[in-house]
Design an enzyme around this catalytic site. Structure first.
Site, PDB file in Angstrom:
ATOM      1  N   TYR A 198      10.216   7.449  16.344  1.00 62.15           N
ATOM      2  CA  TYR A 198      10.218   7.600  14.895  1.00 62.15           C
ATOM      3  C   TYR A 198      11.403   8.458  14.450  1.00 62.15           C
ATOM      4  O   TYR A 198      12.130   8.108  13.514  1.00 62.15           O
ATOM      5  CB  TYR A 198       8.904   8.239  14.455  1.00 62.15           C
ATOM      6  N   ARG A 255       0.850  -1.195   0.000  1.00 64.14           N
ATOM      7  CA  ARG A 255       0.000   0.000   0.000  1.00 64.14           C
ATOM      8  C   ARG A 255       0.883   1.242   0.000  1.00 64.14           C
ATOM      9  O   ARG A 255       2.093   1.175   0.123  1.00 64.14           O
ATOM     10  CB  ARG A 255      -0.907   0.000   1.240  1.00 64.14           C
ATOM     11  N   LYS A 268      14.610   7.419  11.896  1.00 66.87           N
ATOM     12  CA  LYS A 268      14.842   8.056  10.603  1.00 66.87           C
ATOM     13  C   LYS A 268      16.190   8.774  10.563  1.00 66.87           C
ATOM     14  O   LYS A 268      16.863   8.801   9.527  1.00 66.87           O
ATOM     15  CB  LYS A 268      13.700   9.015  10.273  1.00 66.87           C
ATOM     16  N   ASP A 278       8.205 -10.579   8.050  1.00 66.46           N
ATOM     17  CA  ASP A 278       8.178  -9.802   9.285  1.00 66.46           C
ATOM     18  C   ASP A 278       9.562  -9.213   9.491  1.00 66.46           C
ATOM     19  O   ASP A 278      10.504  -9.927   9.861  1.00 66.46           O
ATOM     20  CB  ASP A 278       7.787 -10.695  10.463  1.00 66.46           C
ATOM     21  N   ASN A 309      11.352   0.367   2.121  1.00 67.91           N
ATOM     22  CA  ASN A 309      10.264   1.318   2.295  1.00 67.91           C
ATOM     23  C   ASN A 309       9.467   1.084   3.566  1.00 67.91           C
ATOM     24  O   ASN A 309       8.952   2.029   4.159  1.00 67.91           O
ATOM     25  CB  ASN A 309       9.322   1.242   1.094  1.00 67.91           C
ATOM     26  N   SER A 348      12.878  10.105   6.039  1.00 66.86           N
ATOM     27  CA  SER A 348      11.869  11.134   6.310  1.00 66.86           C
ATOM     28  C   SER A 348      12.593  12.450   6.550  1.00 66.86           C
ATOM     29  O   SER A 348      13.760  12.462   6.952  1.00 66.86           O
ATOM     30  CB  SER A 348      11.051  10.768   7.554  1.00 66.86           C
ATOM     31  N   ALA A 362      14.232   9.005  15.964  1.00 72.48           N
ATOM     32  CA  ALA A 362      15.486   8.295  16.183  1.00 72.48           C
ATOM     33  C   ALA A 362      15.766   7.315  15.049  1.00 72.48           C
ATOM     34  O   ALA A 362      16.907   7.192  14.580  1.00 72.48           O
ATOM     35  CB  ALA A 362      15.448   7.562  17.520  1.00 72.48           C
TER      36      ALA A 362
END
Length: 258
Positions: free
Chosen positions: A154, A14, A158, A61, A88, A141, A156
């Site tokens: 999050y 997705r 990226k 996973d 991704n 990001s 940390a």
């Protein structure tokens, strides 16, 4: 992009991952989808096949090395080589102050967003080195370059992913392997809407106010579309990007300019 290329895309069921997988197929790549969204990956397989390319989906996973190993082994059995890896897959993690983040939430975010790309690279690099060719794209990001309050796990991961990208690019350049990161701003879609909802709940703001604040951070006053990310990823996997490596490239509608 090499003719008859094979790409592995994590989280291809997705959003950005699906858009990247389809864009690579348009450029002539066969695609292996690795993730946990089995229904979404089936849809992506159909979209890729409609472009005339082959595709398989593998339940993977990313928190478990053995699961990643198994998926890469299957990809090699099916397609014999791996030319492209797009890391991704990622999760948003909690929206909360640092002291309110649970240890489990911290570990989950690190496991998926940072350990997962390491596992995937560890498995594909021997193949790419042996064939003296490879393209690796890590989806980071703009939060990898600046603070994002209430999102310490999050941020940390990226920031770590950008450091991983630069260092790996330095290690493997002699093997004709390029490693780059894409740093999206807020990408419109279900995931960012959930983040806005969580932030609205945790701060007492309305959803509309949170979204408008995010949009106003861009000089263009808008969010990014997933196709913007996919087109850059395809470029970084193409022959035109031959001498671009170790870079972290923003796609943020001007939200971040460094």
């Amino acid at each position: 992009m090499r003719s008859d290329s094979t790409a592995v895309v994590t989280g291809g069921g997705r959003g950005i991952g699906q858009a990247i997988a389809v864009e690579l197929a348009k450029d002539g790549a066969d695609v292996v989808l690795a993730g946990i969204d089995e229904g979404g990956m089936e849809e992506t397989v159909s979209l890729i096949e409609s472009e005339g390319q082959r595709a398989i989906d593998q339940y993977t996973d990313l928190k478990h090395y053995e699961s990643v190993q198994s998926s890469i082994d299957t990809a090699l059995e099916e397609f014999e080589s791996i030319d492209i890896l797009v890391n991704n897959a990622g999760i948003a993690g909690p929206t909360a102050s640092c002291e309110e983040v649970s240890v489990e939430e911290w570990d989950d975010t690190i496991d998926v967003n940072l350990r997962g790309p390491f596992f995937a690279c560890k498995e594909v690099l021997p193949v790419m080195k042996a064939q003296q060719y490879g393209r690796i794209v890590n989806v980071a990001s703009v939060t990898g370059k600046r603070p994002l309050e209430q999102r310490t796990p999050y941020a940390a991961t990226k920031m770590g992913l950008i450091g991983f990208t630069r260092t790996l690019a330095a290690e493997v350049g002699e093997y004709n392997i390029n490693v780059n990161a894409i740093c999206p701003g807020s990408v419109d879609g279900p995931r960012i809407r959930r983040v806005f909802e969580q932030k609205a709940e945790s701060t007492g703001q309305s959803y509309e106010d949170v979204r408008q604040a995010a949009e106003s951070e861009s000089p263009r006053g808008e969010l990014v579309e997933r196709e913007d990310i996919a087109e850059l990823a395809a470029f970084l996997c193409s022959d035109e990007s031959e001498r671009i490596t170790g870079q972290d490239l923003n796609v943020s509608a001007g939200k971040v300019m460094y």
